[in-house]
Enzyme design. Sequence first.
Site, PDB file in Angstrom:
ATOM      1  CB  SER C  10      10.121  32.017 -68.444  1.00 50.52           C
ATOM      2  OG  SER C  10      11.342  32.466 -67.910  1.00 50.52           O
ATOM      3  N   GLY C  11      10.324  35.188 -69.852  1.00 49.98           N
ATOM      4  CA  GLY C  11      10.103  36.600 -69.567  1.00 49.98           C
ATOM      5  C   GLY C  11       9.096  37.219 -70.523  1.00 49.98           C
ATOM      6  CB  CYS C 149      11.565  49.893 -74.458  1.00 47.27           C
ATOM      7  SG  CYS C 149      11.790  50.064 -72.678  1.00 47.27           S
ATOM      8  CG  ASN C 318       6.712  48.284 -72.998  1.00 47.87           C
ATOM      9  OD1 ASN C 318       5.536  48.611 -73.185  1.00 47.87           O
ATOM     10  ND2 ASN C 318       7.074  47.419 -72.065  1.00 47.87           N
TER      11      ASN C 318
END
Lengths: 351, 351, 351, 351
Positions: C10-11, C149, C318
């Site tokens: 869900s992220g 990132c 990212n």
Amino acid sequence: MIRAGVVGASGLAGGELIRLISGHPDLELVFLGGSSNAGRRIDELHPGLRLARLPTVEPVGDDLADRIDVLFLATPAPVSARLAARLANRVPVLIDLSGAFRIRDQRNHEHWYPKVERTEDLVDGFVYGVPELIGDRLAEASLISLPGCFATAMTISLAPLVLDLGLDLPTVVVDGKTGSSGGGLQLRSANLHPYRSGAIAPYAPVGHRHAAEVAEFLARGKPGSIGSLSMSAYGVSTVRGLLTSCYAFPAQEVSQRELHRAFLRFYKANRFVRVRRHTETLIPVPDPQAVLGSNYCDVTVLHDEEGGRVVVLAALDNLVKGAGGQAIQAANIRFGLPEERGLEQLPVVPA
Amino acid sequence: MIRAGVVGASGLAGGELIRLISGHPDLELVFLGGSSNAGRRIDELHPGLRLARLPTVEPVGDDLADRIDVLFLATPAPVSARLAARLANRVPVLIDLSGAFRIRDQRNHEHWYPKVERTEDLVDGFVYGVPELIGDRLAEASLISLPGCFATAMTISLAPLVLDLGLDLPTVVVDGKTGSSGGGLQLRSANLHPYRSGAIAPYAPVGHRHAAEVAEFLARGKPGSIGSLSMSAYGVSTVRGLLTSCYAFPAQEVSQRELHRAFLRFYKANRFVRVRRHTETLIPVPDPQAVLGSNYCDVTVLHDEEGGRVVVLAALDNLVKGAGGQAIQAANIRFGLPEERGLEQLPVVPA
Amino acid sequence: MIRAGVVGASGLAGGELIRLISGHPDLELVFLGGSSNAGRRIDELHPGLRLARLPTVEPVGDDLADRIDVLFLATPAPVSARLAARLANRVPVLIDLSGAFRIRDQRNHEHWYPKVERTEDLVDGFVYGVPELIGDRLAEASLISLPGCFATAMTISLAPLVLDLGLDLPTVVVDGKTGSSGGGLQLRSANLHPYRSGAIAPYAPVGHRHAAEVAEFLARGKPGSIGSLSMSAYGVSTVRGLLTSCYAFPAQEVSQRELHRAFLRFYKANRFVRVRRHTETLIPVPDPQAVLGSNYCDVTVLHDEEGGRVVVLAALDNLVKGAGGQAIQAANIRFGLPEERGLEQLPVVPA
Amino acid sequence: MIRAGVVGASGLAGGELIRLISGHPDLELVFLGGSSNAGRRIDELHPGLRLARLPTVEPVGDDLADRIDVLFLATPAPVSARLAARLANRVPVLIDLSGAFRIRDQRNHEHWYPKVERTEDLVDGFVYGVPELIGDRLAEASLISLPGCFATAMTISLAPLVLDLGLDLPTVVVDGKTGSSGGGLQLRSANLHPYRSGAIAPYAPVGHRHAAEVAEFLARGKPGSIGSLSMSAYGVSTVRGLLTSCYAFPAQEVSQRELHRAFLRFYKANRFVRVRRHTETLIPVPDPQAVLGSNYCDVTVLHDEEGGRVVVLAALDNLVKGAGGQAIQAANIRFGLPEERGLEQLPVVPA
């Protein structure tokens, strides 16, 4: 100096009131009220503000009435309703920015604000409206309810058609576009930058309660002039500012020239309403970016021959003319000051 | 491999075609045409592209017809008109993304495109429409004219009402909101970042030529079904993506349930039209950010009981479904490939 | 088909993995894991996704190991640490995107990740690094930890200086600028659109843990080559994309020509690293908007004669090269596929 | 009333001067100069402005000196150089916002401004600097040259380290991030909204002329205190506002406490410099959005123990404190008014 208090000091409209009162030559900020943030300093809550005399947020106490001349409620409608019931007879002037007392008709009110309870007496005591249109009544009011940000733009757009030109408008469709500050600082996914940036978000595609207060207000001015007034609202990627587009189909013939002249005439005495031609400057207007940070409402009326439409566009800064600035303007009128006192800043453009 | 050429390679739609053709398993990019940038490498002009085999922009020469199977014109309407006149009989398949051949009626065309000359014969040779609605005719077309970005969204919004439900729509108002890439790379003040960022710019408040092509197309499908179709267009602070809001007042009664079902039924076979409920995901939809970079058009239909309105919202990426992607989709159908070939990328969200 | 599962579905990184796996010809999405959103459909959580075969989010159960060939952990570091401890010996290939296993030295780890417990054995089992630099070891790894990132961009920037040119860099200052998606979907004021839009927010002005993993990694490659490596990080108004600026003061003389050639040489075989000249396209590069939606990292090296500085700029998306895309790239290498399989999309520009 | 004129009235700095002078109680706007826009009304050129008394843009004539008390040059450096040569002895007070007279050393000037010719005499006549640091000299100046927007932030950041704490700074690296209004209204691709929105654009990665004026100014204050001062500049997606990050490696030991106290002490008497702690408000500061529309410069100093760095962050509105506001501030001091006269507006936040 007129002693002013602000409840809801930690919200965006509250912050804007603090900003404007701090620069107002005749108002003195003496009280900042709030519940969840009581005890916190205002510069923790508002990154732009660092005040020389820095009040701390306090709960609203019973001694408040003695300390102030005017109280601004920048609180959610249910909170405003409770505070008004408690303070109405004790505070000299109370100005509510919420929706609690905007709709007069009780049935209509219950439909749009089912959780906001209020007594009939209290409602009757409130004067409601855009200051430009209710100046006389404001001057003597002790309870003032101000229109929503969208409602302010819509009323300014439609009033000349109905009240000056006397047009009948069987069908009016309003498309409202607003920046994210209109939604306050609510912590939900749709308000997060990754989702709101770049969005064209149909957050209220049918049924927006600001349409109801406008329809009721104009019906008081000229009963029956507007048939159906329906609104859809969208969130766009701006922070401040909103634009309403009123698409009206008048029963009578009217020309571009008549329309523009009527708007000029109707708002001749109103410094904060700038009637503009669509192409008069290097970007198309009205555009809310051209009023940012100011109390102006830019308005343009256009006749669409092919569609038989009248298109009225109105742009304002939802936190100033749509909230804090308009509240100061109302207070100025109430206290016999020039309406522009403390509101003379020109727009900050571009930003 | 089908050999593809793109004219107008230095514009935004041209760049999108290059991006999509480069990733298409059955298309091979063999020609990049342009006049003002002839001789320049494509990666100078498009910062995201660095192609292994990197064609240089060339002028359109007389030998072009032998080198390609399909030619995409991502050129301004006057250029498209000239190129089509010159190449129509020589290039196997020509797909024009401009407005040159969208409006069939010559008087109507002259009104909206006064500077775009074309012969009647040539117009008759073109097949025009959203691929979802003209699939059969596309399969045999050698000259294809694709709708404008707004027109694509409007047609997808209105077709089920008219062609499936058979509603009569005496009045339709369309409010279109678009990102800045819709205006291309024109060097003028209103397109500069300081003025466009944060803008809600009424750049075409009355009279938008995309409404004309939609009205004409739907009238061919069901004559007389739409009375007045008027449009206003706004630029918002997004880069990619547009949303159209069609506010229609049908002559017949219709329910929310019937409307939603009609849309599901009408687009059942069409992979790129996603019929969505307004609240089905964590942000309100349709929102163009939810289709960014993809060929999807998200569409939602709502019944506004109070206003007697049907509201149809459609969101798409103006450079993909509104330009380059739809052109690839049309080419796929024309060459007998699955319509989604090379267009399977899911939206890039959030961005 | 290689069966893939994603935990943390869900992220934002999870959503990106789903997007990329859905378009990957050799991966099949068979499991979506999550705790707080278990039971919800993935298209409720990710507005851009509507999958034909739509898995629902499930809790991570004990039978998971039998159902998958590779498991991606797009979970916060503490969750990754727990899941890895539980699943390490049972899942064929486990790829962790969090910081749980990036820093090898335990003291260093505890300083930057005080709440993330892990055993020494488990740490030793993990292969860590940017895929371009650890390809050989990846091919045989069953536990893979991927850089953050910012760390990915910094490592790509500094590796050629240290590992190819053999420069000693007593002082390196890194200034990192990132879009809001780097902060995920955390509900806090600073992430709301009104505050993040237009911000240049110094959210980590001193001490960023990504610097620690880069320093340790490069020190393993060439001990002592970097003296002090300090980083400051800023949030800007972009959604996707980051840029790191490495300001290095080498002990040895080096010219612009040597620097650029070294980068070309070092990344010759690496499709996803594009070594670019600063002025080679119509906007200055590298700029993350020129890689949006793709797995590219654009890198530019410049010699500042006056300052005695070497400036290395690296831009990436990212969520792709900094998260989901790089994880797919690592999986490709691990399973013997070409590293670009399923990652061939060109950047979506402009957006 | 002090009679003020603005040359370069159609640019962004010119527009800001008009906005601020219009609201200034002691300044009266009597002349708006410009060449290419001569004859046009100011509200055509600046969408936010509609002035009651609306001067039209005029060419700079020979009678100008008699009509004004102070002339602001918001013109490009070559134009400022020519105008100053022509007007220096005739206009009572001339305030130049360009780079024409910032760098005193002629060789240095020629390196950074090769096209800007000026005589030694004229240069000697100019007082240069941030008003906070040169107040005494400003009070008697008739020729005033103001620092660039980045240079203002850098000088405010470094002056306390050098002039108060007496630190030696062998190496200073400055990373500057600016909104798009810093680049004016130049019509080029990189300034268009599609490319600038979302950008993190390294437009001056090595060699920025603002560093030169700062180094020279501080060297006059304390010779030899700064070794190398190198700068890199980036354009981000904001419109107004810039942030400079000065990364300094002092030769002496210094603590966080000493640093913060030194800044408080150094700027105690300066209302427009707000020394802030990084976490004192709900968003990380300094952030230019927290000073938008105001003349404040927010500054934060941090000691990075691990890196041996001192990090000084300074945020300002490039059109106010970085241009028009600072010019008004200088004029106030010059004419014996309080420095904040006409500049008391609080920041417009959020916007």
